[in-house]
Design a protein around this motif. Structure first.
Motif, PDB file in Angstrom:
ATOM      1  N   ARG A  19       0.828  -1.211   0.000  1.00 34.42           N
ATOM      2  CA  ARG A  19       0.000   0.000   0.000  1.00 34.42           C
ATOM      3  C   ARG A  19       0.859   1.255   0.000  1.00 34.42           C
ATOM      4  O   ARG A  19       0.474   2.275  -0.568  1.00 34.42           O
ATOM      5  CB  ARG A  19      -0.944   0.008   1.194  1.00 34.42           C
ATOM      6  CG  ARG A  19      -2.082  -0.948   1.027  1.00 34.42           C
ATOM      7  CD  ARG A  19      -3.102  -0.778   2.094  1.00 34.42           C
ATOM      8  NE  ARG A  19      -4.195  -1.714   1.838  1.00 34.42           N
ATOM      9  CZ  ARG A  19      -5.372  -1.626   2.382  1.00 34.42           C
ATOM     10  NH1 ARG A  19      -5.626  -0.658   3.230  1.00 34.42           N
ATOM     11  NH2 ARG A  19      -6.306  -2.496   2.093  1.00 34.42           N
ATOM     12  N   LEU A  37       1.720   1.967  -3.571  1.00 41.73           N
ATOM     13  CA  LEU A  37       0.574   2.539  -4.273  1.00 41.73           C
ATOM     14  C   LEU A  37       0.334   3.989  -3.847  1.00 41.73           C
ATOM     15  O   LEU A  37      -0.034   4.826  -4.679  1.00 41.73           O
ATOM     16  CB  LEU A  37      -0.673   1.697  -4.024  1.00 41.73           C
ATOM     17  CG  LEU A  37      -0.679   0.314  -4.668  1.00 41.73           C
ATOM     18  CD1 LEU A  37      -1.930  -0.445  -4.269  1.00 41.73           C
ATOM     19  CD2 LEU A  37      -0.560   0.406  -6.171  1.00 41.73           C
ATOM     20  N   ASP A  38       0.565   4.303  -2.563  1.00 44.08           N
ATOM     21  CA  ASP A  38       0.432   5.682  -2.107  1.00 44.08           C
ATOM     22  C   ASP A  38       1.463   6.591  -2.768  1.00 44.08           C
ATOM     23  O   ASP A  38       1.149   7.724  -3.150  1.00 44.08           O
ATOM     24  CB  ASP A  38       0.569   5.761  -0.590  1.00 44.08           C
ATOM     25  CG  ASP A  38      -0.647   5.222   0.132  1.00 44.08           C
ATOM     26  OD1 ASP A  38      -1.742   5.210  -0.473  1.00 44.08           O
ATOM     27  OD2 ASP A  38      -0.490   4.813   1.300  1.00 44.08           O
ATOM     28  N   LEU A  67       0.324   7.152  -6.368  1.00 44.02           N
ATOM     29  CA  LEU A  67      -0.776   8.124  -6.399  1.00 44.02           C
ATOM     30  C   LEU A  67      -0.271   9.544  -6.151  1.00 44.02           C
ATOM     31  O   LEU A  67      -0.718  10.497  -6.804  1.00 44.02           O
ATOM     32  CB  LEU A  67      -1.844   7.757  -5.367  1.00 44.02           C
ATOM     33  CG  LEU A  67      -2.711   6.556  -5.702  1.00 44.02           C
ATOM     34  CD1 LEU A  67      -3.584   6.184  -4.512  1.00 44.02           C
ATOM     35  CD2 LEU A  67      -3.563   6.831  -6.928  1.00 44.02           C
ATOM     36  N   GLN A  81      -5.473   6.703 -11.748  1.00 43.00           N
ATOM     37  CA  GLN A  81      -5.705   6.904 -10.321  1.00 43.00           C
ATOM     38  C   GLN A  81      -6.953   6.160  -9.847  1.00 43.00           C
ATOM     39  O   GLN A  81      -6.944   5.543  -8.775  1.00 43.00           O
ATOM     40  CB  GLN A  81      -5.848   8.391 -10.005  1.00 43.00           C
ATOM     41  CG  GLN A  81      -4.564   9.157 -10.061  1.00 43.00           C
ATOM     42  CD  GLN A  81      -4.755  10.634  -9.822  1.00 43.00           C
ATOM     43  OE1 GLN A  81      -5.833  11.180 -10.070  1.00 43.00           O
ATOM     44  NE2 GLN A  81      -3.707  11.297  -9.366  1.00 43.00           N
ATOM     45  N   ILE A 106      -6.267   2.447  -9.602  1.00 43.37           N
ATOM     46  CA  ILE A 106      -5.475   2.128  -8.412  1.00 43.37           C
ATOM     47  C   ILE A 106      -6.349   2.168  -7.165  1.00 43.37           C
ATOM     48  O   ILE A 106      -6.317   1.253  -6.339  1.00 43.37           O
ATOM     49  CB  ILE A 106      -4.278   3.087  -8.287  1.00 43.37           C
ATOM     50  CG1 ILE A 106      -3.244   2.791  -9.370  1.00 43.37           C
ATOM     51  CG2 ILE A 106      -3.637   2.976  -6.904  1.00 43.37           C
ATOM     52  CD1 ILE A 106      -2.105   3.789  -9.434  1.00 43.37           C
ATOM     53  N   VAL A 107      -7.148   3.222  -7.018  1.00 47.24           N
ATOM     54  CA  VAL A 107      -7.943   3.390  -5.798  1.00 47.24           C
ATOM     55  C   VAL A 107      -9.061   2.352  -5.704  1.00 47.24           C
ATOM     56  O   VAL A 107      -9.304   1.789  -4.632  1.00 47.24           O
ATOM     57  CB  VAL A 107      -8.509   4.824  -5.730  1.00 47.24           C
ATOM     58  CG1 VAL A 107      -9.554   4.949  -4.644  1.00 47.24           C
ATOM     59  CG2 VAL A 107      -7.393   5.814  -5.514  1.00 47.24           C
ATOM     60  N   TYR A 109      -5.874  -0.985  -4.775  1.00 44.21           N
ATOM     61  CA  TYR A 109      -5.701  -0.679  -3.355  1.00 44.21           C
ATOM     62  C   TYR A 109      -6.513  -1.619  -2.456  1.00 44.21           C
ATOM     63  O   TYR A 109      -5.969  -2.114  -1.465  1.00 44.21           O
ATOM     64  CB  TYR A 109      -6.059   0.784  -3.115  1.00 44.21           C
ATOM     65  CG  TYR A 109      -5.411   1.361  -1.877  1.00 44.21           C
ATOM     66  CD1 TYR A 109      -4.078   1.715  -1.874  1.00 44.21           C
ATOM     67  CD2 TYR A 109      -6.151   1.550  -0.723  1.00 44.21           C
ATOM     68  CE1 TYR A 109      -3.493   2.241  -0.747  1.00 44.21           C
ATOM     69  CE2 TYR A 109      -5.573   2.076   0.407  1.00 44.21           C
ATOM     70  CZ  TYR A 109      -4.240   2.429   0.392  1.00 44.21           C
ATOM     71  OH  TYR A 109      -3.655   2.942   1.522  1.00 44.21           O
TER      72      TYR A 109
END
Length: 96
Positions: free
Chosen positions: A2, A5-6, A9, A84, A87-88, A92
């Protein structure tokens, strides 16, 4: 995972702001609001051009000529927003 991924983003969001700044600065230069011969303005303009142009050039090559209107930043923004959202919404939640 995570955390990665953060970071992705965050990098995408930073690139969106750089793309917006590049578009606004190009308008200001085109309408003679700022002087491109100024050292600071030239440095900022060159930096933004070098950052955004590698992703905008392939989009410009694919798009047809629209009479001087460049919509490639809008297309790139839509692609970034799509990445985005993917991903979210999909990546995620799947990561533990």
């Amino acid at each position: 995972m995570r955390a990665i991924l953060d970071v992705v983003l965050l990098a995408l969001q930073l690139y969106v702001w750089l793309l917006i700044a590049s578009a606004i600065l190009s308008w200001l230069v085109a309408f003679n609001v700022v002087n491109p011969r100024n050292g600071v303005v030239a440095g900022i303009y060159d930096f933004l051009y070098r950052i955004t142009e590698p992703l905008l050039r392939p989009i410009r090559n694919v798009l047809p000529f629209l009479g001087g209107i460049d919509i490639s930043p809008v297309i790139l923004l839509l692609i970034i927003f799509l990445i985005q959202r993917v991903i979210v919404l999909y990546l995620y939640p799947a990561v533990f």
